[in-house]
Design an enzyme around this catalytic site. Structure first.
Site, PDB file in Angstrom:
ATOM      1  N   HIS A  27       0.835  -1.195   0.000  1.00  0.00           N
ATOM      2  CA  HIS A  27       0.000   0.000   0.000  1.00  0.00           C
ATOM      3  C   HIS A  27       0.863   1.236   0.000  1.00  0.00           C
ATOM      4  O   HIS A  27       2.027   1.199   0.389  1.00  0.00           O
ATOM      5  CB  HIS A  27      -1.035   0.039   1.116  1.00  0.00           C
ATOM      6  CG  HIS A  27      -0.671  -0.709   2.354  1.00  0.00           C
ATOM      7  ND1 HIS A  27      -0.918  -0.264   3.600  1.00  0.00           N
ATOM      8  CD2 HIS A  27      -0.065  -1.903   2.511  1.00  0.00           C
ATOM      9  CE1 HIS A  27      -0.496  -1.125   4.478  1.00  0.00           C
ATOM     10  NE2 HIS A  27       0.037  -2.145   3.851  1.00  0.00           N
ATOM     11  N   PHE A  30      -1.357   6.208  -2.987  1.00  0.00           N
ATOM     12  CA  PHE A  30      -2.403   6.028  -4.005  1.00  0.00           C
ATOM     13  C   PHE A  30      -3.558   5.147  -3.537  1.00  0.00           C
ATOM     14  O   PHE A  30      -4.674   5.266  -3.972  1.00  0.00           O
ATOM     15  CB  PHE A  30      -1.761   5.340  -5.208  1.00  0.00           C
ATOM     16  CG  PHE A  30      -1.395   3.929  -4.859  1.00  0.00           C
ATOM     17  CD1 PHE A  30      -2.256   2.884  -5.156  1.00  0.00           C
ATOM     18  CD2 PHE A  30      -0.226   3.657  -4.155  1.00  0.00           C
ATOM     19  CE1 PHE A  30      -1.943   1.589  -4.770  1.00  0.00           C
ATOM     20  CE2 PHE A  30       0.077   2.371  -3.779  1.00  0.00           C
ATOM     21  CZ  PHE A  30      -0.772   1.333  -4.079  1.00  0.00           C
ATOM     22  N   GLY A  31      -3.275   4.141  -2.670  1.00  0.00           N
ATOM     23  CA  GLY A  31      -4.255   3.124  -2.307  1.00  0.00           C
ATOM     24  C   GLY A  31      -3.574   1.812  -1.974  1.00  0.00           C
ATOM     25  O   GLY A  31      -2.529   1.817  -1.320  1.00  0.00           O
ATOM     26  N   VAL A  33      -2.611  -2.491  -3.217  1.00  0.00           N
ATOM     27  CA  VAL A  33      -2.507  -3.474  -4.295  1.00  0.00           C
ATOM     28  C   VAL A  33      -2.775  -4.858  -3.703  1.00  0.00           C
ATOM     29  O   VAL A  33      -2.194  -5.219  -2.679  1.00  0.00           O
ATOM     30  CB  VAL A  33      -1.111  -3.455  -4.956  1.00  0.00           C
ATOM     31  CG1 VAL A  33      -1.011  -4.515  -6.049  1.00  0.00           C
ATOM     32  CG2 VAL A  33      -0.814  -2.076  -5.555  1.00  0.00           C
ATOM     33  N   ASP A 146       9.261   7.929 -12.124  1.00  0.00           N
ATOM     34  CA  ASP A 146       9.443   7.298 -10.810  1.00  0.00           C
ATOM     35  C   ASP A 146      10.151   5.952 -10.926  1.00  0.00           C
ATOM     36  O   ASP A 146       9.764   4.978 -10.276  1.00  0.00           O
ATOM     37  CB  ASP A 146       8.096   7.146 -10.090  1.00  0.00           C
ATOM     38  CG  ASP A 146       8.268   6.929  -8.585  1.00  0.00           C
ATOM     39  OD1 ASP A 146       9.346   7.249  -8.054  1.00  0.00           O
ATOM     40  OD2 ASP A 146       7.324   6.430  -7.944  1.00  0.00           O
TER      41      ASP A 146
HETATM   42  P1  ATP Z   1       4.680   4.434  -5.258  1.00  0.00           P
HETATM   43  O1  ATP Z   1       4.198   4.643  -3.846  1.00  0.00           O
HETATM   44  O2  ATP Z   1       6.083   3.922  -5.367  1.00  0.00           O
HETATM   45  O3  ATP Z   1       4.325   5.537  -6.189  1.00  0.00           O
HETATM   46  P2  ATP Z   1       2.377   3.137  -6.022  1.00  0.00           P
HETATM   47  O4  ATP Z   1       1.823   3.470  -4.696  1.00  0.00           O
HETATM   48  O5  ATP Z   1       1.998   4.030  -7.119  1.00  0.00           O
HETATM   49  O6  ATP Z   1       3.907   3.150  -5.798  1.00  0.00           O
HETATM   50  P3  ATP Z   1       2.695   0.571  -7.345  1.00  0.00           P
HETATM   51  O7  ATP Z   1       4.135   0.841  -7.391  1.00  0.00           O
HETATM   52  O8  ATP Z   1       1.990   0.428  -8.638  1.00  0.00           O
HETATM   53  O9  ATP Z   1       1.952   1.638  -6.458  1.00  0.00           O
HETATM   54  O10 ATP Z   1       2.458  -0.744  -6.464  1.00  0.00           O
HETATM   55  C1  ATP Z   1       2.901  -0.803  -5.116  1.00  0.00           C
HETATM   56  C2  ATP Z   1       3.572  -2.146  -4.853  1.00  0.00           C
HETATM   57  O11 ATP Z   1       2.627  -3.214  -5.078  1.00  0.00           O
HETATM   58  C3  ATP Z   1       4.757  -2.442  -5.775  1.00  0.00           C
HETATM   59  O12 ATP Z   1       5.981  -1.920  -5.318  1.00  0.00           O
HETATM   60  C4  ATP Z   1       4.757  -3.969  -5.810  1.00  0.00           C
HETATM   61  O13 ATP Z   1       5.495  -4.499  -4.720  1.00  0.00           O
HETATM   62  C5  ATP Z   1       3.276  -4.324  -5.694  1.00  0.00           C
HETATM   63  N1  ATP Z   1       2.739  -4.546  -7.054  1.00  0.00           N
HETATM   64  C6  ATP Z   1       2.277  -3.609  -7.904  1.00  0.00           C
HETATM   65  N2  ATP Z   1       1.906  -4.139  -9.095  1.00  0.00           N
HETATM   66  C7  ATP Z   1       2.143  -5.460  -9.004  1.00  0.00           C
HETATM   67  C8  ATP Z   1       1.973  -6.578  -9.908  1.00  0.00           C
HETATM   68  N3  ATP Z   1       1.504  -6.408 -11.152  1.00  0.00           N
HETATM   69  N4  ATP Z   1       2.321  -7.802  -9.469  1.00  0.00           N
HETATM   70  C9  ATP Z   1       2.808  -7.973  -8.214  1.00  0.00           C
HETATM   71  N5  ATP Z   1       2.997  -6.981  -7.329  1.00  0.00           N
HETATM   72  C10 ATP Z   1       2.666  -5.729  -7.699  1.00  0.00           C
HETATM   73 MG    MG Z   2       5.482   2.235  -6.834  1.00  0.00          MG
HETATM   74 MG    MG Z   3       3.417   5.368  -7.977  1.00  0.00          MG
END
Ligand code: ATP
Ligand code: MG
Ligand code: MG
Length: 352
Positions: A27, A30-31, A33, A146
């Protein structure tokens, strides 16, 4: 405005599919995953559930549109190491994006390795694949903004990874629509963004240089504790400061540098003989009095090794590699230094 409380076995309902939450993967701002099972597709997927707030919703729409363009128009055969977007839908006022399920991120891999760095042949393969992604991003005029080890994921299992993929286009933008000035995670932030100079896809190349060095060292090359600390580390490691052309056109130059006269007047100033810049980096005291804040200085990780050459050649903490790999390394370190130098070049025009 409440956040969706994710729990195992919660069902996310999309128009043509259900997603059963099996595990929370991460998490952030943004939210969240989640690893989900889709009975209709008979497969696992990763679903990013965006916070129910307008700013995040809008940015997620940009992420969807950029990834669809990259996937469909620039990489229809999935050969460029960019995550595949599968579906998007709204569940209880939360925008959700489903992606193919990938494995651990490169930060987790480095940590699992006790920060001792990866073998050179692995670094070479990973670098090659990241550049495959950047090639089509440049063609599409898309800046990731990023790139960092957390946003590069392994495909296949942790024990036997087969490839990597770039994820997280949540901060990405189109070239020519560079509206944000506070972008990139600090350790991987380019000098253009730091100084407030117009930027383009070259900022991603800088980040790749930082990532490649980190894959070798096991630790970030520029662990800046503040932006001033980051800039000082760049200058130490590169053995030079950003070119005057860049400093002259940057919005934040005066935050870090003192203007000490035009280059043409240097010849007449005895005290500045041998100095070829019209700008001098502030001392910690000058920075403190100018910015009204203490310069936060981070830990030095590389002891008395200062330049990129010294660090890459002399860094001793690579104990987990075999003798064969060690022998290969001694001949390949120069090539690695050249490669990283081409990527972390201060001048974005000269940068590879
Ligand atoms: P940041 O905070 O770095 O901007 P974010 O909040 O935008 O990141 P993502 O980087 O898209 O979100 O996803 C957060 C985490 O979730 C990733 O670092 C990864 O560990 C996990 N994750 C995201 N997409 C996937 C995927 N397709 N398969 C497996 N794990 C994933
Ligand atoms: Mg990320
Ligand atoms: Mg991001």
């Amino acid at each position: 405005k409440s956040d969706l409380i994710l729990s195992v076995n919660l069902v996310l309902v999309a128009p043509y599919q259900r997603y059963i939450v099996k595990e929370i993967l991460g998490h952030g701002t943004f939210g969240q995953v989640a690893k989900c099972w889709s009975p209709e597709a008979n497969s696992y997927v990763a679903v990013k559930i965006i916070k129910n707030q307008p700013a995040y919703y809008r940015q997620a729409l940009v992420e969807i549109s950029i990834l669809r363009t990259l996937n469909q128009t620039y990489d229809p055969d999935d050969q460029h190491h960019i995550v595949r977007i599968l579906d998007c839908f709204v569940h209880q006022r939360h925008l959700c994006i489903s992606f193919e399920m990938l494995g651990s991120n490169l930060y987790e891999l480095l940590k699992m390795n006790h920060h001792k760095g990866l073998a050179l042949h692995v670094i070479r393969e990973f670098s090659h694949q990241i550049l495959h992604a950047l090639v089509i991003m440049k063609d599409a005029g898309i800046i990731h903004c990023d790139l960092k080890p957390e946003n590069i994921l392994l495909c296949g299992s942790k024990e036997k990874p087969t490839a990597i993929k770039v994820i997280d286009f949540g901060s990405a933008c189109k070239e020519g629509r560079t509206i944000y000035s506070y972008i990139q995670s600090r350790y991987y932030r380019s000098p253009e963004v730091l100084l407030g100079y117009p930027y383009n896809t070259a900022i991603d190349i800088w980040s790749v240089g930082c990532i490649v060095a980190e894959l070798f060292l096991g630790l970030p090359l520029f662990p800046g504790a503040s932006e001033f600390d980051l800039l000082k580390r760049m200058i130490d490691i590169l053995g030079e400061q950003p070119p005057d052309d860049v400093l002259r056109e940057s919005k934040s130059t005066s935050k870090y540098f003192k203007y000490v006269g035009s280059i043409h007047s240097l010849d007449f100033d005895e005290s500045r003989k041998g100095c070829h810049s019209a700008y001098r980096l502030l001392s910690d005291e000058e920075y403190e009095s100018r910015e009204m804040k203490k310069p936060v200085i981070g830990k030095k990780y590389f002891g008395n090794l200062v330049t990129l050459e010294e660090i890459i050649r002399g860094y001793p903490y690579r104990r987990n590699i075999s003798e064969k790999e060690m022998a290969e390394e001694s001949v390949s370190r120069s090539a690695l230094i050249d490669f990283i130098k081409g990527l972390i070049e201060f001048d974005p025009v000269k940068r590879w």
